[in-house]
Structures are given as C-alpha cells and as structure tokens.
Design a protein around this motif. Structure first.
Motif, PDB file in Angstrom:
ATOM      1  N   GLN A  33       0.832  -1.193   0.000  1.00 56.54           N
ATOM      2  CA  GLN A  33       0.000   0.000   0.000  1.00 56.54           C
ATOM      3  C   GLN A  33       0.871   1.249   0.000  1.00 56.54           C
ATOM      4  OE1 GLN A  33      -2.452   0.881   3.547  1.00 56.54           O
ATOM      5  NE2 GLN A  33      -4.169   0.759   2.113  1.00 56.54           N
ATOM      6  N   SER A  34       0.481   2.229  -0.802  1.00 58.70           N
ATOM      7  CA  SER A  34       1.193   3.507  -0.816  1.00 58.70           C
ATOM      8  C   SER A  34       0.837   4.293   0.428  1.00 58.70           C
ATOM      9  CB  SER A  34       0.810   4.332  -2.042  1.00 58.70           C
ATOM     10  OG  SER A  34       1.397   3.786  -3.192  1.00 58.70           O
ATOM     11  N   ARG A  35       1.866   4.817   1.070  1.00 57.31           N
ATOM     12  CA  ARG A  35       1.704   5.670   2.237  1.00 57.31           C
ATOM     13  C   ARG A  35       2.563   6.905   2.021  1.00 57.31           C
ATOM     14  NH1 ARG A  35      -0.298   2.789   6.980  1.00 57.31           N
ATOM     15  NH2 ARG A  35      -1.467   1.049   6.112  1.00 57.31           N
ATOM     16  N   VAL A  36       2.256   7.958   2.745  1.00 52.29           N
ATOM     17  CA  VAL A  36       3.007   9.203   2.625  1.00 52.29           C
ATOM     18  C   VAL A  36       4.128   9.195   3.653  1.00 52.29           C
ATOM     19  CG1 VAL A  36       2.899  11.713   2.743  1.00 52.29           C
ATOM     20  CG2 VAL A  36       0.992  10.422   1.765  1.00 52.29           C
ATOM     21  N   GLY A  37       5.358   9.401   3.163  1.00 55.31           N
ATOM     22  CA  GLY A  37       6.531   9.401   4.018  1.00 55.31           C
ATOM     23  C   GLY A  37       7.144  10.778   4.155  1.00 55.31           C
ATOM     24  N   ASP A  58      -7.491   1.610   0.278  1.00 53.08           N
ATOM     25  CA  ASP A  58      -6.875   2.940   0.269  1.00 53.08           C
ATOM     26  C   ASP A  58      -7.798   4.021   0.821  1.00 53.08           C
ATOM     27  OD1 ASP A  58      -4.504   2.004  -0.790  1.00 53.08           O
ATOM     28  OD2 ASP A  58      -5.106   2.372  -2.847  1.00 53.08           O
ATOM     29  N   THR A  59      -9.103   3.733   0.885  1.00 55.42           N
ATOM     30  CA  THR A  59     -10.050   4.760   1.307  1.00 55.42           C
ATOM     31  C   THR A  59     -10.950   4.340   2.464  1.00 55.42           C
ATOM     32  OG1 THR A  59     -11.624   4.028  -0.372  1.00 55.42           O
ATOM     33  CG2 THR A  59     -10.125   5.819  -0.983  1.00 55.42           C
ATOM     34  N   GLN A  60     -10.905   3.105   2.886  1.00 57.91           N
ATOM     35  CA  GLN A  60     -11.720   2.658   4.019  1.00 57.91           C
ATOM     36  C   GLN A  60     -10.909   2.847   5.296  1.00 57.91           C
ATOM     37  OE1 GLN A  60     -13.331  -1.277   3.705  1.00 57.91           O
ATOM     38  NE2 GLN A  60     -14.235  -1.212   5.739  1.00 57.91           N
ATOM     39  N   TRP A  61     -11.469   3.575   6.266  1.00 58.71           N
ATOM     40  CA  TRP A  61     -10.700   3.949   7.447  1.00 58.71           C
ATOM     41  C   TRP A  61     -10.475   2.786   8.405  1.00 58.71           C
ATOM     42  CZ3 TRP A  61      -7.178   6.983   8.935  1.00 58.71           C
ATOM     43  CH2 TRP A  61      -6.899   7.154  10.283  1.00 58.71           C
ATOM     44  N   ASP A  62     -11.514   2.216   8.957  1.00 57.97           N
ATOM     45  CA  ASP A  62     -11.356   1.226  10.026  1.00 57.97           C
ATOM     46  C   ASP A  62     -11.777  -0.157   9.544  1.00 57.97           C
ATOM     47  OD1 ASP A  62     -10.984  -0.008  12.467  1.00 57.97           O
ATOM     48  OD2 ASP A  62     -12.752   0.869  13.403  1.00 57.97           O
ATOM     49  N   GLU A 103       0.687   7.311   6.731  1.00 58.20           N
ATOM     50  CA  GLU A 103      -0.747   7.250   6.449  1.00 58.20           C
ATOM     51  C   GLU A 103      -0.968   7.216   4.944  1.00 58.20           C
ATOM     52  OE1 GLU A 103      -3.959   6.268   6.752  1.00 58.20           O
ATOM     53  OE2 GLU A 103      -3.546   6.940   8.798  1.00 58.20           O
ATOM     54  N   ARG A 104      -2.152   6.777   4.548  1.00 52.80           N
ATOM     55  CA  ARG A 104      -2.529   6.686   3.137  1.00 52.80           C
ATOM     56  C   ARG A 104      -2.762   8.070   2.555  1.00 52.80           C
ATOM     57  NH1 ARG A 104      -7.118   2.720   4.925  1.00 52.80           N
ATOM     58  NH2 ARG A 104      -6.737   3.983   6.777  1.00 52.80           N
ATOM     59  N   PRO A 105      -2.381   8.271   1.288  1.00 54.94           N
ATOM     60  CA  PRO A 105      -2.524   9.585   0.653  1.00 54.94           C
ATOM     61  C   PRO A 105      -3.937  10.169   0.733  1.00 54.94           C
ATOM     62  CG  PRO A 105      -1.207   8.154  -0.735  1.00 54.94           C
ATOM     63  CD  PRO A 105      -1.738   7.300   0.398  1.00 54.94           C
ATOM     64  N   TYR A 106      -4.931   9.353   0.549  1.00 59.63           N
ATOM     65  CA  TYR A 106      -6.330   9.810   0.601  1.00 59.63           C
ATOM     66  C   TYR A 106      -6.624  10.519   1.918  1.00 59.63           C
ATOM     67  CZ  TYR A 106     -11.461   9.389   0.787  1.00 59.63           C
ATOM     68  OH  TYR A 106     -12.802   9.646   0.893  1.00 59.63           O
ATOM     69  N   PHE A 107      -6.151   9.928   3.020  1.00 60.89           N
ATOM     70  CA  PHE A 107      -6.430  10.499   4.332  1.00 60.89           C
ATOM     71  C   PHE A 107      -5.488  11.658   4.659  1.00 60.89           C
ATOM     72  CE2 PHE A 107      -8.272   6.251   4.629  1.00 60.89           C
ATOM     73  CZ  PHE A 107      -9.580   6.605   4.933  1.00 60.89           C
TER      74      PHE A 107
END
Length: 179
Positions: A33-37, A58-62, A103-107
C-alpha cells in the motif's frame, strides 16, 4: 557493549507466516500500500496480507471488525505479526524503526485540511512504531492527538527516547497478544 542484532531467528517465523497466508486464502502473500513518508514522498509499505483481496483499502478507514479479515489475519493483527514485512521497508531506507506512522494519501489530504500542523509530521522518515502508538493511538483514534505526539517526538528526538519507544512497543505487543 551493543552488538549487532541477530535477525536470523526471524527467518523461520517469517517463512512460516508467508506459507500460512498463501495456503489459507487466495491472493498474494504481501499487502502493498502507498503511504506518505518524509517530505510527502510515497512509500510502498509491506505487510503480510491479513484480509481477502479487496479494492477499498486505500479509502476505508477502520477495518478492525471487517468480515474480510482471514482467520490467520486475526491472529497476525492481534500479535502485530502482519507488520513484520515492514522491516524490509526499514532495511531499504523507506522507513525507520521509530517515527510517525505513515498514512494513506487519501487520508493525508483530508487531515492536512482539518488538523493543525498535521503536515509537520512529514519532516522525518516514517516509522514502524512511534510515540503516538505507544500512547494508545492506533486504529480509530484521534488524528489531532496523533499529530501532536508525532510532532512532539520530532521536536524532542533523542536516541534514548527511541530506545524507550521500542521497549514500550515490545511490551505493548506482548500485552496485546495475551489479551
């Protein structure tokens, strides 16, 4: 005297988990999964796949009570063994052992707009564990508090602090596995 850690003991566990994931559900062994670093650069985070293959991760939180979690996935999540492949992220230099969790880019896009100083946490490499996590901020918890702990960690960094966080992480993992 500090000696180089011996990670060879993890190899049988790592291999066994990979075989069990593959044997118990369809799909790849790893969840990528892509995450922001650091500085907003994307990092491909590796985990052992703990859910059936899906398109909304990528877009589902919990996903803590998601019916798609596999039986071995429940065990891996409870013991945090699903995170073991992230050691490869550390070895590759994409992550550090301690730092803000990625965290994921979407969030990230949402949180940057809603949470003061959220973006400041991207000043350092993301970590396998962090101050927010050892203070109970995992899963569906306050993003404001996570950002505060992440930025406090960065502003007050020390090697001693990292060692304390790693020790607290080990303790938390053992405690979580027992419950």
């Amino acid at each position: 005297m500090l000696r180089r850690p011996h990670v060879g003991g993890l190899c049988p566990l790592y291999g066994a988990l990979a075989v069990i994931v593959k044997a118990t559900s369809r799909g790849p062994v790893y969840f990528r999964q892509s995450r922001v670093g650091k500085r907003g650069k994307y990092v491909e985070v590796l985990k052992f796949r703990s859910m059936r293959v899906n398109d909304d991760s990528d877009t589902q939180w919990d996903v803590s009570v998601d019916h798609r979690v596999t039986p071995i996935g429940k065990i891996m999540r409870k013991t945090s063994l699903d995170e073991l492949p992230q050691l490869w992220n550390v070895v590759r230099g994409d992550m550090s052992l301690v730092g803000p969790r990625p965290e994921r880019p979407y969030f990230v896009e949402q949180f940057q707009q809603e949470v003061p100083h959220y973006q400041d946490r991207h000043r350092v490499p993301v970590g396998l564990t962090g101050l927010a996590q050892v203070n109970g901020l995992r899963g569906d918890t306050s993003i404001d508090e996570r950002a505060w702990f992440d930025n406090h960690y960065i502003d007050n960094w020390s090697m001693r602090h990292d060692l304390v966080i790693l020790a607290r992480t080990a303790g938390a993992v053992v405690k979580q596995a027992r419950n």
